[in-house]
Design an enzyme around this catalytic site. Sequence first.
Site, PDB file in Angstrom:
ATOM      1  N   LYS A 176      -2.609   6.549   1.544  1.00  0.00           N
ATOM      2  CA  LYS A 176      -2.453   6.971   2.936  1.00  0.00           C
ATOM      3  C   LYS A 176      -1.550   8.197   3.017  1.00  0.00           C
ATOM      4  O   LYS A 176      -0.388   8.123   3.423  1.00  0.00           O
ATOM      5  CB  LYS A 176      -1.909   5.809   3.760  1.00  0.00           C
ATOM      6  CG  LYS A 176      -2.564   5.708   5.122  1.00  0.00           C
ATOM      7  CD  LYS A 176      -2.279   4.376   5.790  1.00  0.00           C
ATOM      8  CE  LYS A 176      -2.689   4.407   7.247  1.00  0.00           C
ATOM      9  NZ  LYS A 176      -4.146   4.421   7.454  1.00  0.00           N
ATOM     10  N   GLU A 230     -16.362   6.302   4.427  1.00  0.00           N
ATOM     11  CA  GLU A 230     -15.671   5.802   5.608  1.00  0.00           C
ATOM     12  C   GLU A 230     -15.560   6.934   6.617  1.00  0.00           C
ATOM     13  O   GLU A 230     -16.129   7.998   6.421  1.00  0.00           O
ATOM     14  CB  GLU A 230     -14.295   5.256   5.240  1.00  0.00           C
ATOM     15  CG  GLU A 230     -13.347   6.280   4.613  1.00  0.00           C
ATOM     16  CD  GLU A 230     -11.923   5.738   4.426  1.00  0.00           C
ATOM     17  OE1 GLU A 230     -11.450   5.005   5.299  1.00  0.00           O
ATOM     18  OE2 GLU A 230     -11.309   6.072   3.411  1.00  0.00           O
ATOM     19  N   ARG A 289       0.832  -1.204   0.000  1.00  0.00           N
ATOM     20  CA  ARG A 289       0.000   0.000   0.000  1.00  0.00           C
ATOM     21  C   ARG A 289       0.867   1.254   0.000  1.00  0.00           C
ATOM     22  O   ARG A 289       0.538   2.261  -0.620  1.00  0.00           O
ATOM     23  CB  ARG A 289      -0.951  -0.027   1.203  1.00  0.00           C
ATOM     24  CG  ARG A 289      -2.036   1.014   1.131  1.00  0.00           C
ATOM     25  CD  ARG A 289      -3.106   0.759   2.174  1.00  0.00           C
ATOM     26  NE  ARG A 289      -2.580   0.866   3.524  1.00  0.00           N
ATOM     27  CZ  ARG A 289      -3.257   0.539   4.613  1.00  0.00           C
ATOM     28  NH1 ARG A 289      -4.497   0.076   4.526  1.00  0.00           N
ATOM     29  NH2 ARG A 289      -2.722   0.662   5.809  1.00  0.00           N
TER      30      ARG A 289
HETATM   31  C1  LIG Z   1      -5.250   3.646   7.668  1.00  0.00           C
HETATM   32  C2  LIG Z   1      -6.651   3.942   7.319  1.00  0.00           C
HETATM   33  C3  LIG Z   1      -7.668   2.983   7.466  1.00  0.00           C
HETATM   34  C4  LIG Z   1      -7.461   1.637   8.083  1.00  0.00           C
HETATM   35  O1  LIG Z   1      -6.589   0.801   7.356  1.00  0.00           O
HETATM   36  P1  LIG Z   1      -5.944  -0.472   8.046  1.00  0.00           P
HETATM   37  O2  LIG Z   1      -5.033  -1.004   6.996  1.00  0.00           O
HETATM   38  O3  LIG Z   1      -7.022  -1.415   8.391  1.00  0.00           O
HETATM   39  O4  LIG Z   1      -5.222   0.017   9.247  1.00  0.00           O
HETATM   40  C5  LIG Z   1      -8.949   3.337   7.039  1.00  0.00           C
HETATM   41  N1  LIG Z   1      -9.224   4.559   6.545  1.00  0.00           N
HETATM   42  C6  LIG Z   1      -8.263   5.503   6.407  1.00  0.00           C
HETATM   43  C7  LIG Z   1      -8.636   6.821   5.857  1.00  0.00           C
HETATM   44  C8  LIG Z   1      -6.953   5.228   6.781  1.00  0.00           C
HETATM   45  O5  LIG Z   1      -6.018   6.176   6.658  1.00  0.00           O
END
Ligand SMILES: *Cc1c(COP(=O)(O)O)cnc(C)c1O
Length: 344
Positions: A181, A217, A79
């Site tokens: 991210k 989300e 990722r």
């Molecule tokens: C990091 C993150 C998540 C969760 O991802 P995981 O890989 O399960 O830790 C969900 N939404 C956002 C916006 C994120 O930055």
Amino acid sequence: MNIDWSNLGFGYMQTEYRYVSNYKDGKWDDGELTKDSNVVLNESAGVLQYAQTCFEGMKAYRTEDGRVVCFRPDLNAQRMVESCKRLEMPVFPEDRFIDAVKQVVKKNIDFVPPYGSGATLYIRPYMFGTNPVMGVKPADEYQFRIFVSPVGPYFKGGIKPITLRVPDFDRAAPLGTGHVKAGLNYAMSLHAIVDAHNQGYNENMYLDSATRTKVEETGGANIIFVTKDNKVITPKSGTILPSITRRSLMYVAKHYLGLEAEEREIKIEEIGNFKECALCGTAAVLSPVGKVVDHGKITEFPSGMEKAGEITQKLYDTLTGIQMGRIEAPEGWIYEIEPVKAAV
Ligand SMILES: *Cc1c(COP(=O)(O)O)cnc(C)c1O
């Protein structure tokens, strides 16, 4: 180590070692572990001017039999590659990412909370542009770092259901950076989260910004719903961050609990049909949502405000069981960092 493991919140605690590698003249150096927790940067560093930075988040767990393990770090490495490409940053090789994670955790092994304490070791890899930039362009030099910090639950009260509100702010534009991210996604969410807290809500439930009709989300966690016939569903959208926890939970739902699991578009107007809702992510793990407030419209899930719904609880128990070594993991999910049982 004099740490009250059971009362840790989700916060930064300085640990002994961190990993650092620098990118210059088109290549990464060998990288090293250091005790220096400070970063010294030029005043015009790319990260400071144009927020050129991305990060990852994962955890190391102490298992029931005393091993220290890490959960699917290969997916975090992958990722981060996607994040770097989108932000015009150099890719840190995936095998080196995993190796660096192992090195840092090993060197800070005394900070891995004991099994059963409810705490875990949070691992934060990140990268940022370091050399001076003035015109808008990518930096030429970068730093990749990983630090670790023992953490307790993200939401105080652990598995007690929380309340979300649908905010008057958007998180991600259709062809923007919502799916990677990037620190910038968080910078712009800070006002919305402070505003939500001021109004008595735990988090924001963002809608798709193009039509504002579909559930996306929260600021830092994906969302799952459970239908009345026990199907686990999660929003499908190109602007949601692909949570590793969510992808793992969908697998657990299908292959461990024998439930149907589906990723599809979910309209905000249909959430009243669901019986359970929860947030999922490395930090949130799986946090039940009891209520969603969308301007005057209140949706209370039948699972209520006292405890997690039945399916949410089963998903939580199974996922954490896999992470803590109580339940056999699918092939390739668990990376062992320290095999020997640590002396107590
Ligand atoms: C990091 C993150 C998540 C969760 O991802 P995981 O890989 O399960 O830790 C969900 N939404 C956002 C916006 C994120 O930055």
